[in-house]
Design a protein around this motif. Structure first.
Motif, PDB file in Angstrom:
ATOM      1  N   GLU A 293       0.718  -1.174  -0.266  1.00 13.50           N
ATOM      2  CA  GLU A 293       0.076   0.378   0.307  1.00 13.50           C
ATOM      3  C   GLU A 293       0.287   1.396   0.159  1.00 13.50           C
ATOM      4  O   GLU A 293      -0.211   2.761  -0.372  1.00 13.50           O
ATOM      5  CB  GLU A 293      -0.733   0.371   1.364  1.00 13.50           C
ATOM      6  CG  GLU A 293      -1.795  -1.343   0.997  1.00 13.50           C
ATOM      7  CD  GLU A 293      -2.299  -1.575   2.577  1.00 13.50           C
ATOM      8  OE1 GLU A 293      -2.088  -0.520   2.963  1.00 13.50           O
ATOM      9  OE2 GLU A 293      -3.276  -2.432   2.745  1.00 13.50           O
ATOM     10  N   GLY A 294       1.953   1.329  -0.303  1.00 15.47           N
ATOM     11  CA  GLY A 294       2.869   1.932   0.006  1.00 15.47           C
ATOM     12  C   GLY A 294       3.378   2.672   1.331  1.00 15.47           C
ATOM     13  O   GLY A 294       3.502   3.714   1.729  1.00 15.47           O
ATOM     14  N   ARG A 295       2.774   2.026   2.456  1.00 14.61           N
ATOM     15  CA  ARG A 295       3.044   3.034   3.784  1.00 14.61           C
ATOM     16  C   ARG A 295       4.541   2.192   4.300  1.00 14.61           C
ATOM     17  O   ARG A 295       4.655   3.080   5.764  1.00 14.61           O
ATOM     18  CB  ARG A 295       1.975   2.603   4.848  1.00 14.61           C
ATOM     19  CG  ARG A 295       0.233   3.335   4.173  1.00 14.61           C
ATOM     20  CD  ARG A 295      -0.754   2.897   4.854  1.00 14.61           C
ATOM     21  NE  ARG A 295      -1.311   1.688   4.834  1.00 14.61           N
ATOM     22  CZ  ARG A 295      -0.684   0.579   5.880  1.00 14.61           C
ATOM     23  NH1 ARG A 295      -0.037   0.203   6.732  1.00 14.61           N
ATOM     24  NH2 ARG A 295      -1.118  -0.622   5.252  1.00 14.61           N
ATOM     25  N   PHE A 296       5.083   1.603   3.654  1.00 13.66           N
ATOM     26  CA  PHE A 296       6.492   1.386   3.909  1.00 13.66           C
ATOM     27  C   PHE A 296       7.420   1.190   3.029  1.00 13.66           C
ATOM     28  O   PHE A 296       6.732   0.737   2.076  1.00 13.66           O
ATOM     29  CB  PHE A 296       5.961   0.496   5.097  1.00 13.66           C
ATOM     30  CG  PHE A 296       7.075   0.157   6.140  1.00 13.66           C
ATOM     31  CD1 PHE A 296       7.872   0.198   7.174  1.00 13.66           C
ATOM     32  CD2 PHE A 296       8.076  -0.884   5.772  1.00 13.66           C
ATOM     33  CE1 PHE A 296       8.155   0.439   7.972  1.00 13.66           C
ATOM     34  CE2 PHE A 296       9.713  -1.249   6.532  1.00 13.66           C
ATOM     35  CZ  PHE A 296       9.678  -0.578   7.892  1.00 13.66           C
ATOM     36  N   ARG A 297       8.483   1.309   2.980  1.00 11.62           N
ATOM     37  CA  ARG A 297       9.059   1.364   1.914  1.00 11.62           C
ATOM     38  C   ARG A 297      10.026  -0.286   1.671  1.00 11.62           C
ATOM     39  O   ARG A 297      10.592  -0.477   2.842  1.00 11.62           O
ATOM     40  CB  ARG A 297      10.858   2.266   2.505  1.00 11.62           C
ATOM     41  CG  ARG A 297      10.436   3.548   2.341  1.00 11.62           C
ATOM     42  CD  ARG A 297      12.341   4.508   2.493  1.00 11.62           C
ATOM     43  NE  ARG A 297      13.126   3.911   1.446  1.00 11.62           N
ATOM     44  CZ  ARG A 297      12.740   5.094   0.396  1.00 11.62           C
ATOM     45  NH1 ARG A 297      12.788   6.313   0.820  1.00 11.62           N
ATOM     46  NH2 ARG A 297      13.652   4.643  -0.337  1.00 11.62           N
ATOM     47  N   GLU A 298       9.371  -0.271   0.662  1.00  9.05           N
ATOM     48  CA  GLU A 298      10.527  -2.136   0.061  1.00  9.05           C
ATOM     49  C   GLU A 298      11.331  -2.020   0.411  1.00  9.05           C
ATOM     50  O   GLU A 298      11.908  -3.497   1.272  1.00  9.05           O
ATOM     51  CB  GLU A 298      10.034  -2.229  -0.766  1.00  9.05           C
ATOM     52  CG  GLU A 298       9.633  -4.171  -1.479  1.00  9.05           C
ATOM     53  CD  GLU A 298       9.459  -4.187  -2.618  1.00  9.05           C
ATOM     54  OE1 GLU A 298       9.339  -5.665  -3.149  1.00  9.05           O
ATOM     55  OE2 GLU A 298       9.221  -3.260  -3.458  1.00  9.05           O
ATOM     56  N   ASP A 299      12.891  -1.517   0.471  1.00  9.34           N
ATOM     57  CA  ASP A 299      13.895  -1.981   0.003  1.00  9.34           C
ATOM     58  C   ASP A 299      14.382  -1.534   2.132  1.00  9.34           C
ATOM     59  O   ASP A 299      14.803  -2.266   2.730  1.00  9.34           O
ATOM     60  CB  ASP A 299      15.037  -0.214  -0.635  1.00  9.34           C
ATOM     61  CG  ASP A 299      14.048   1.409  -0.205  1.00  9.34           C
ATOM     62  OD1 ASP A 299      13.502   0.725   0.999  1.00  9.34           O
ATOM     63  OD2 ASP A 299      14.744   2.136  -0.587  1.00  9.34           O
ATOM     64  N   LEU A 300      13.307  -0.978   2.390  1.00  8.58           N
ATOM     65  CA  LEU A 300      14.063  -1.168   4.367  1.00  8.58           C
ATOM     66  C   LEU A 300      13.080  -2.110   4.450  1.00  8.58           C
ATOM     67  O   LEU A 300      13.623  -2.492   5.675  1.00  8.58           O
ATOM     68  CB  LEU A 300      13.657   0.295   5.051  1.00  8.58           C
ATOM     69  CG  LEU A 300      13.180   0.610   6.482  1.00  8.58           C
ATOM     70  CD1 LEU A 300      14.718   0.627   7.224  1.00  8.58           C
ATOM     71  CD2 LEU A 300      12.150   1.600   7.319  1.00  8.58           C
ATOM     72  N   TYR A 301      12.440  -2.515   4.202  1.00  7.68           N
ATOM     73  CA  TYR A 301      11.873  -3.470   4.464  1.00  7.68           C
ATOM     74  C   TYR A 301      12.997  -4.867   4.386  1.00  7.68           C
ATOM     75  O   TYR A 301      12.570  -5.721   5.486  1.00  7.68           O
ATOM     76  CB  TYR A 301      10.208  -4.239   3.800  1.00  7.68           C
ATOM     77  CG  TYR A 301       9.750  -5.582   3.950  1.00  7.68           C
ATOM     78  CD1 TYR A 301       9.354  -5.857   5.538  1.00  7.68           C
ATOM     79  CD2 TYR A 301       9.435  -6.208   3.471  1.00  7.68           C
ATOM     80  CE1 TYR A 301       8.226  -6.859   5.542  1.00  7.68           C
ATOM     81  CE2 TYR A 301       8.835  -7.638   3.894  1.00  7.68           C
ATOM     82  CZ  TYR A 301       8.281  -7.841   4.623  1.00  7.68           C
ATOM     83  OH  TYR A 301       7.633  -8.812   5.873  1.00  7.68           O
ATOM     84  N   TYR A 302      13.574  -4.982   3.225  1.00 13.64           N
ATOM     85  CA  TYR A 302      14.411  -6.710   3.295  1.00 13.64           C
ATOM     86  C   TYR A 302      15.052  -5.854   3.805  1.00 13.64           C
ATOM     87  O   TYR A 302      16.339  -7.170   4.520  1.00 13.64           O
ATOM     88  CB  TYR A 302      14.235  -6.034   1.930  1.00 13.64           C
ATOM     89  CG  TYR A 302      13.086  -6.940   0.781  1.00 13.64           C
ATOM     90  CD1 TYR A 302      12.991  -8.479   1.206  1.00 13.64           C
ATOM     91  CD2 TYR A 302      12.717  -5.848  -0.435  1.00 13.64           C
ATOM     92  CE1 TYR A 302      11.856  -8.818   0.496  1.00 13.64           C
ATOM     93  CE2 TYR A 302      11.736  -6.954  -0.773  1.00 13.64           C
ATOM     94  CZ  TYR A 302      10.996  -8.431  -0.496  1.00 13.64           C
ATOM     95  OH  TYR A 302      10.020  -8.190  -1.048  1.00 13.64           O
ATOM     96  N   ARG A 303      16.195  -4.524   4.279  1.00 14.90           N
ATOM     97  CA  ARG A 303      17.199  -4.705   5.374  1.00 14.90           C
ATOM     98  C   ARG A 303      16.768  -5.014   6.732  1.00 14.90           C
ATOM     99  O   ARG A 303      17.386  -4.923   6.920  1.00 14.90           O
ATOM    100  CB  ARG A 303      17.644  -3.423   4.652  1.00 14.90           C
ATOM    101  CG  ARG A 303      18.606  -2.928   5.744  1.00 14.90           C
ATOM    102  CD  ARG A 303      20.118  -2.657   5.471  1.00 14.90           C
ATOM    103  NE  ARG A 303      20.248  -2.681   4.434  1.00 14.90           N
ATOM    104  CZ  ARG A 303      21.739  -3.004   3.684  1.00 14.90           C
ATOM    105  NH1 ARG A 303      22.069  -3.517   4.263  1.00 14.90           N
ATOM    106  NH2 ARG A 303      21.480  -2.359   2.663  1.00 14.90           N
ATOM    107  N   LEU A 304      15.773  -4.948   7.126  1.00 16.02           N
ATOM    108  CA  LEU A 304      15.643  -4.812   8.665  1.00 16.02           C
ATOM    109  C   LEU A 304      14.763  -6.810   9.048  1.00 16.02           C
ATOM    110  O   LEU A 304      14.880  -7.225   9.730  1.00 16.02           O
ATOM    111  CB  LEU A 304      14.191  -4.223   8.840  1.00 16.02           C
ATOM    112  CG  LEU A 304      14.313  -2.823   9.201  1.00 16.02           C
ATOM    113  CD1 LEU A 304      13.029  -1.777   9.313  1.00 16.02           C
ATOM    114  CD2 LEU A 304      15.057  -2.980   9.906  1.00 16.02           C
ATOM    115  N   ASN A 305      14.482  -7.175   7.195  1.00  7.58           N
ATOM    116  CA  ASN A 305      13.788  -8.345   7.453  1.00  7.58           C
ATOM    117  C   ASN A 305      14.767  -9.439   7.308  1.00  7.58           C
ATOM    118  O   ASN A 305      14.502 -10.849   6.306  1.00  7.58           O
ATOM    119  CB  ASN A 305      12.582  -8.638   6.659  1.00  7.58           C
ATOM    120  CG  ASN A 305      12.216  -9.776   7.289  1.00  7.58           C
ATOM    121  OD1 ASN A 305      11.791 -10.235   8.191  1.00  7.58           O
ATOM    122  ND2 ASN A 305      10.535 -10.458   5.836  1.00  7.58           N
TER     123      ASN A 305
END
Length: 452
Positions: A293-305
């Motif tokens: 939904e564009g509320r969380f950055r995908e690149d940051l998500y993969y960096r944290l996850n």
């Protein structure tokens, strides 16, 4: 017998009549129980920490320490461990008095063995008294569980802690995400360095950059001095970003840059500052949906996850409810208006059957309420029902909120003083003795905040 590897329900049988002890132990062994015997109360107490029974069955009349004296000793040392009393001298007043004091069951000899087995099974189901061996490890000592699902999460967390990869902890509110993050820190090579926690949803958007990365004096109105920021406070250790799903997009971009470059630039500064931290984040939100939904950055998500750990809800680990309830009861006992020994069997059954939408935090709150309002040594089911019906159940109590704020304040000033207790006590305007009492109450080790 290897007590630690036995999967049978463990029963400690106590009687000073050897013949009866022998016959009853044989019957229970045939019934599928792992039985240990003791011929006196003193012998039973010496075997408790080794055998770690799930239920104790004791005769009432014995030489030396009788059954009720043994029960009192067990209740003091092993809160919640069920005790069933057998006696040839029992009557209704004895049974009523015993159950009011917290005895799980009371049977008069000669007793029906099927009835005894029913009581044993019910006592084993409710649990209490002893945690499983795996939870006694130092790194995860704060996490009370015997749930296979939770133990699987802990095993995975311990493996992940050895590496330096970022970890994302998923779980409903109140499941213990910060407890797990702290355990990961203690199991990592960074255990002697600071553990710094921040709730991303609690920081205003216009302050989050300053809180995370710091600022220089004069960078904005009110910046009267340099502020190092939480990344620098956690240098060498672990930075726990709780409720990362609530971080605004503007801050997400700056967090991503800091993680990629392993450096931060304080607000108002020109140069960046290298930082060596391990990031553990947590959320109760669906980050996959937030990314779509564009509320969380995908690149940051993969960096944290890099590694994901999913905590089960309390409803998915019901076997832990008696252990947790006993733990919270013991912790609050010194604040109770009278001596509270435990929950009645009906009350404990109600706790185990409830769905707990607020999870462990809600259970803690309910236990605190029942202790504060009970007028009997044994908390009745009616008191549990009353506490469950008062809402909103997941709202933390005033005591819990105050404790949390106090813990965060102590963590902050220890971070600012690099773990120097004398300096921290001065900042808090407390003498060293009072400050050490605060540290002990919150289980905070100042050595974790000292920089190498």
């Amino acid at each position: 017998m290897n007590y630690k590897t036995s999967t049978k329900p463990r029963v400690l049988l106590v009687d000073d009549e050897p013949d009866l002890l022998h016959v009853l132990s044989l019957r229970l062994n045939v019934g599928g129980y792992d039985v240990e015997i003791a011929q006196s109360g003193a012998e039973a107490l010496s075997k408790l920490p080794v055998f770690r029974p799930q239920v104790v069955i004791t005769d009432l009349r014995m030489e030396g320490m009788d059954g009720m004296a043994l029960f009192d000793a067990i209740a003091r040392a092993y809160t919640g461990l069920p005790v069933i009393i057998l006696t040839a001298h029992g009557n209704i007043p004895d049974a009523v008095a015993a159950t009011r004091r917290g005895v799980f069951g009371f049977l008069t000899k000669p007793f029906n063995h099927r009835e005894l087995q029913t009581q044993i099974d019910a006592a084993v189901q409710l649990g209490g008294g002893f945690p499983e061996e795996s939870e006694t490890e130092t790194w995860s000592a704060g996490i009370i569980t015997r749930s296979p699902e939770m133990q699987a999460v802990l095993a995975e967390a311990k493996l992940a802690a050895r590496a330096d990869a970022s970890i994302l902890i998923r779980g409903e509110s109140g499941t213990g995400k910060e407890l797990l993050a702290h355990a990961i820190h203690r199991a990592s090579r960074r255990q002697r360095e600071p553990f710094v926690a921040v709730n991303c949803s609690a920081i205003p958007e216009n302050l989050i950059e300053s809180e995370l990365f710091g600022h220089r004096k004069g960078a904005f109105t009110g910046a009267a001095s340099d502020h190092p920021g939480l990344f620098q406070a956690a240098r060498g250790g672990t930075l726990f970003l709780d409720e990362i799903g609530d971080m605004p997009l503007s801050a997400q971009a700056k967090l991503l840059r800091a993680l990629q470059e392993r450096a931060v630039r304080p607000v108002g500064a020109v140069a960046t500052i290298p930082v060596d931290v391990r990031v553990v984040s947590a959320t109760h939100r669906d980050l996959d949906a937030a990314v779509r939904e564009g509320r969380f950055r995908e690149d940051l998500y993969y960096r944290l996850n890099v590694v994901t750990l999913s905590l089960p809800s309390l409803a998915e680990r019901r076997e832990d409810i008696p252990l947790l309830a006993a733990h919270f009861l013991a912790a609050a006992a010194n604040r109770a208006p009278q001596e509270v020994k435990g929950f009645s069997p009906d009350a404990m059954a109600r706790l185990v059957a409830y769905d707990w939408p607020g999870n462990v935090r809600q259970l803690h709150n309910v236990v605190e309420r029942t202790i504060a309002l009970t007028t009997t040594p044994l908390i009745p089911a009616s008191q549990v029902e009353k506490a469950l019906n008062e809402g909103p159940a997941e709202m933390p109590s005033l005591v819990e909120t105050r404790e949390q704020a106090e813990r965060e304040y102590i963590t902050r000033i220890l971070t600012l003083t690099d773990g120097n207790v004398t300096a921290a006590a001065k900042l808090a305007k407390r003498n060293r003795t009072e400050f050490y009492k605060l540290l002990n109450r919150h289980h905070i080790d100042p050595a974790l905040f000292k920089r190498a």
